[in-house]
Design a protein around this motif. Structure first.
Motif, PDB file in Angstrom:
ATOM      1  N   UNK A  29       0.377   5.279   8.832  1.00 49.82           N
ATOM      2  CA  UNK A  29       1.725   4.320   8.978  1.00 49.82           C
ATOM      3  C   UNK A  29       2.737   5.015   8.570  1.00 49.82           C
ATOM      4  N   UNK A  30       4.124   4.905   9.643  1.00 54.67           N
ATOM      5  CA  UNK A  30       5.382   5.765   9.135  1.00 54.67           C
ATOM      6  C   UNK A  30       6.023   5.156   8.286  1.00 54.67           C
ATOM      7  N   UNK A  31       6.922   5.688   7.450  1.00 55.05           N
ATOM      8  CA  UNK A  31       7.610   5.134   6.488  1.00 55.05           C
ATOM      9  C   UNK A  31       8.789   4.028   7.023  1.00 55.05           C
ATOM     10  N   UNK A  32       9.177   4.384   8.296  1.00 53.84           N
ATOM     11  CA  UNK A  32      10.202   3.748   8.735  1.00 53.84           C
ATOM     12  C   UNK A  32       9.631   2.442   9.730  1.00 53.84           C
ATOM     13  N   UNK A  33       8.421   2.074   9.839  1.00 54.20           N
ATOM     14  CA  UNK A  33       7.758   0.932  10.386  1.00 54.20           C
ATOM     15  C   UNK A  33       7.763  -0.275   9.395  1.00 54.20           C
ATOM     16  N   UNK A  34       7.283  -1.449   9.994  1.00 55.50           N
ATOM     17  CA  UNK A  34       7.502  -2.664   9.032  1.00 55.50           C
ATOM     18  C   UNK A  34       6.451  -2.442   7.834  1.00 55.50           C
ATOM     19  N   UNK A  35       6.790  -3.103   6.927  1.00 51.69           N
ATOM     20  CA  UNK A  35       6.073  -3.291   5.632  1.00 51.69           C
ATOM     21  C   UNK A  35       5.732  -1.675   4.781  1.00 51.69           C
ATOM     22  N   UNK A  36       6.749  -1.282   4.193  1.00 47.36           N
ATOM     23  CA  UNK A  36       6.964  -0.051   3.703  1.00 47.36           C
ATOM     24  C   UNK A  36       5.659  -0.008   2.470  1.00 47.36           C
ATOM     25  N   UNK A  37       5.249  -0.957   1.998  1.00 45.54           N
ATOM     26  CA  UNK A  37       4.197  -1.183   0.729  1.00 45.54           C
ATOM     27  C   UNK A  37       2.934  -1.199   1.424  1.00 45.54           C
ATOM     28  N   UNK A  38       2.726  -1.026   2.792  1.00 50.20           N
ATOM     29  CA  UNK A  38       1.494  -0.578   3.314  1.00 50.20           C
ATOM     30  C   UNK A  38       0.364  -2.026   3.192  1.00 50.20           C
ATOM     31  N   UNK A  39       1.194  -3.048   2.880  1.00 52.62           N
ATOM     32  CA  UNK A  39       0.274  -4.216   2.746  1.00 52.62           C
ATOM     33  C   UNK A  39      -0.047  -4.751   4.194  1.00 52.62           C
ATOM     34  N   UNK A  60       4.078   0.731 -17.084  1.00 55.58           N
ATOM     35  CA  UNK A  60       5.092   0.072 -16.047  1.00 55.58           C
ATOM     36  C   UNK A  60       4.597  -0.020 -14.726  1.00 55.58           C
ATOM     37  N   UNK A  61       3.480  -0.281 -14.248  1.00 56.98           N
ATOM     38  CA  UNK A  61       3.085  -0.381 -12.701  1.00 56.98           C
ATOM     39  C   UNK A  61       3.394  -1.771 -12.076  1.00 56.98           C
ATOM     40  N   UNK A  62       4.165  -2.738 -12.713  1.00 60.80           N
ATOM     41  CA  UNK A  62       4.156  -3.882 -12.045  1.00 60.80           C
ATOM     42  C   UNK A  62       5.038  -3.838 -10.995  1.00 60.80           C
ATOM     43  N   UNK A  63       4.660  -4.111  -9.716  1.00 58.17           N
ATOM     44  CA  UNK A  63       5.606  -4.086  -8.501  1.00 58.17           C
ATOM     45  C   UNK A  63       5.274  -2.481  -7.723  1.00 58.17           C
ATOM     46  N   UNK A  64       4.583  -1.725  -8.441  1.00 56.50           N
ATOM     47  CA  UNK A  64       4.275  -0.417  -7.642  1.00 56.50           C
ATOM     48  C   UNK A  64       3.353  -0.741  -6.453  1.00 56.50           C
ATOM     49  N   UNK A  65       3.501   0.283  -5.609  1.00 60.04           N
ATOM     50  CA  UNK A  65       2.586   0.335  -4.372  1.00 60.04           C
ATOM     51  C   UNK A  65       1.651   1.639  -4.341  1.00 60.04           C
ATOM     52  N   UNK A  66       0.661   1.762  -3.914  1.00 55.59           N
ATOM     53  CA  UNK A  66       0.038   2.939  -3.741  1.00 55.59           C
ATOM     54  C   UNK A  66       0.639   4.036  -2.805  1.00 55.59           C
ATOM     55  N   UNK A  67       1.054   5.156  -3.275  1.00 60.13           N
ATOM     56  CA  UNK A  67       1.793   6.015  -2.476  1.00 60.13           C
ATOM     57  C   UNK A  67       3.069   5.886  -2.580  1.00 60.13           C
ATOM     58  N   UNK A  68       3.721   5.135  -3.656  1.00 58.23           N
ATOM     59  CA  UNK A  68       5.066   5.039  -3.552  1.00 58.23           C
ATOM     60  C   UNK A  68       5.610   6.301  -4.203  1.00 58.23           C
ATOM     61  N   UNK A  69       6.957   6.673  -3.597  1.00 60.90           N
ATOM     62  CA  UNK A  69       7.659   8.021  -4.179  1.00 60.90           C
ATOM     63  C   UNK A  69       8.279   7.664  -5.671  1.00 60.90           C
ATOM     64  N   UNK A  86      -8.439  -9.832  -9.003  1.00 57.55           N
ATOM     65  CA  UNK A  86      -7.853  -8.810  -7.993  1.00 57.55           C
ATOM     66  C   UNK A  86      -6.230  -9.112  -7.741  1.00 57.55           C
ATOM     67  N   UNK A  87      -5.548 -10.282  -7.496  1.00 64.98           N
ATOM     68  CA  UNK A  87      -4.126 -10.498  -7.530  1.00 64.98           C
ATOM     69  C   UNK A  87      -3.251  -9.552  -8.186  1.00 64.98           C
ATOM     70  N   UNK A  88      -3.170  -9.473  -9.349  1.00 71.41           N
ATOM     71  CA  UNK A  88      -2.295  -8.570 -10.308  1.00 71.41           C
ATOM     72  C   UNK A  88      -2.497  -7.046  -9.819  1.00 71.41           C
ATOM     73  N   UNK A  89      -3.403  -6.702  -8.935  1.00 67.65           N
ATOM     74  CA  UNK A  89      -3.525  -5.276  -8.817  1.00 67.65           C
ATOM     75  C   UNK A  89      -3.553  -5.025  -7.278  1.00 67.65           C
ATOM     76  N   UNK A 107       3.979   6.789 -10.673  1.00 68.88           N
ATOM     77  CA  UNK A 107       3.190   8.198 -10.592  1.00 68.88           C
ATOM     78  C   UNK A 107       1.805   7.889 -11.130  1.00 68.88           C
ATOM     79  N   UNK A 108       1.402   6.867 -11.971  1.00 68.48           N
ATOM     80  CA  UNK A 108       0.179   6.581 -12.622  1.00 68.48           C
ATOM     81  C   UNK A 108      -0.797   5.748 -11.693  1.00 68.48           C
ATOM     82  N   UNK A 109      -0.308   5.301 -10.524  1.00 70.75           N
ATOM     83  CA  UNK A 109      -1.140   4.410  -9.650  1.00 70.75           C
ATOM     84  C   UNK A 109      -2.326   5.159  -9.460  1.00 70.75           C
ATOM     85  N   UNK A 110      -2.316   6.498  -9.009  1.00 72.38           N
ATOM     86  CA  UNK A 110      -3.798   7.065  -8.738  1.00 72.38           C
ATOM     87  C   UNK A 110      -4.824   7.011  -9.999  1.00 72.38           C
TER      88      UNK A 110
END
Length: 335
Positions: A245-255, A45-54, A144-147, A59-62
């Motif tokens: 990249x601070x969490x309250x700056x733009x683009x919290x998904x780090x893209x 169930x990783x669809x939509x997850x981002x690396x470093x997401x709380x 690459x696109x799905x990941x 949790x399985x992203x790593x």
């Protein structure tokens, strides 16, 4: 095919068929790898997850990255060499071998003008290269696109994948091909043409890397309330590194692509981030003395991907047109 087109195909058919076979093998490899990757994403169930997401479900992203990153990353690095390989091993010998052996004079004696001969010598390989690299780029992008949000270190602005997807790899390979062919026309020596083409290709490759962040105007944002790092844990401002990249700056998904950043004073002036050091006990006092209240960042959001792709492709194709025009001029005047 007939005439010069048939001759060019016959001369280089081995290279063309080898390329077709390799492309077919790569397509099968990508299909298998992508199916395995999608099955893992669905099972965890990783669809939509981002690396470093709380999020707990992410949790399985790593584990996902550990399993799939190396394969897709190093495959991308190999694909990055395709323009250089095409330029050195197809473009450079394209005309230099005939001129070195003098066999081009036989073609020109068969009621074929120099312009027409050059057009087919450039055109047929360029068409094959256009089709082949277009398919290669499409396959890698499909893989690459799905990941793209799950693979830290392989976001859209990094290379790979930036130089392997979209229109850039096609334009880059066409430029490498015609540059190698033009160098071969000038040197008239196959080995010399291959060496010079390799050197020019490596220099151009490095130059494009420096040019990439300048292809489109970066956006700027500021934050008065900051957190310590990309994982969102709080800490005194003096322990903050603005290159994270601070969490309250733009683009919290780090893209987004952080191209420049630093501290911000209460008067709105930008303060050099290295002046007080980072992660030291003296940082907080130093920053307070300089009246630092926040941070600023210049960045490219993910929406800049296609504008940057098209601008780079336009630059590469303009250079391709210029080199091709030079090749025609040289063929008519000097060859």
């Amino acid at each position: 095919m007939s005439g010069p087109a048939w001759l060019v195909w016959r001369q280089h058919r081995s290279a063309f068929w080898i390329g077709a076979v390799l492309l077919t093998v790569f397509a099968v490899f990508v299909a298998v790898q992508r199916a395995d990757m999608l099955a893992y994403i669905e099972a965890h169930d990783l669809a939509g997850c981002v690396y470093g997401s709380p999020e707990r479900r992410c949790a399985e992203v790593n584990a996902f990255r550990s399993r799939f990153y190396n394969t897709i990353h190093y495959t991308g690095l190999l694909i990055s060499f395709v323009p250089l390989i095409i330029g050195v091993f197809l473009g450079a010998p394209l005309l230099s071998r005939e001129m070195e052996n003098g066999t081009h004079l036989l073609s020109l004696s068969q009621s074929v003008s120099r312009t027409r001969w050059t057009a087919f010598k450039f055109g047929v390989p360029a068409l094959v290269t256009l089709i082949g690299t277009g398919v290669l780029s499409g396959l890698y992008s499909w893989w690459w696109k799905p990941a793209e949000t799950l693979l830290w270190g392989m976001y859209w602005y990094q290379s790979p994948p930036f130089n392997n997807i979209g229109v850039v790899p096609v334009a880059m390979t066409l430029l490498a091909l015609v540059t190698g062919a033009a160098i071969g026309m000038v040197t008239r020596r196959t080995v010399a043409a291959m060496v010079v083409t390799c050197a020019v290709g490596v220099a151009g490759w490095a130059g494009l890397g420096f040019l990439r962040p300048l292809l489109w105007p970066a956006e700027e944002a500021t934050a008065q309330q900051v957190t310590a790092d990309i994982y969102g844990s709080s800490a005194p401002l003096g322990l903050y590194t603005p290159h994270a990249w601070p969490m309250d700056m733009p683009s919290k998904d780090y893209t987004s692509w952080n191209v420049d950043s630093g501290y911000l004073t209460s008067s709105g002036d930008k303060f050099t981030s290295t002046a007080c050091g980072d992660f030291t006990d003296a940082s907080a006092a130093c920053l307070k003395a300089h009246d630092v209240v926040g941070v600023w960042v210049q960045y490219h959001p993910a929406s800049h991907f296609w504008p940057m792709q098209w601008v780079m492709a336009a630059l590469l194709l303009t250079a391709t047109a210029a080199v091709t025009a030079f090749g025609f001029w040289w063929a008519r005047r000097r060859s």
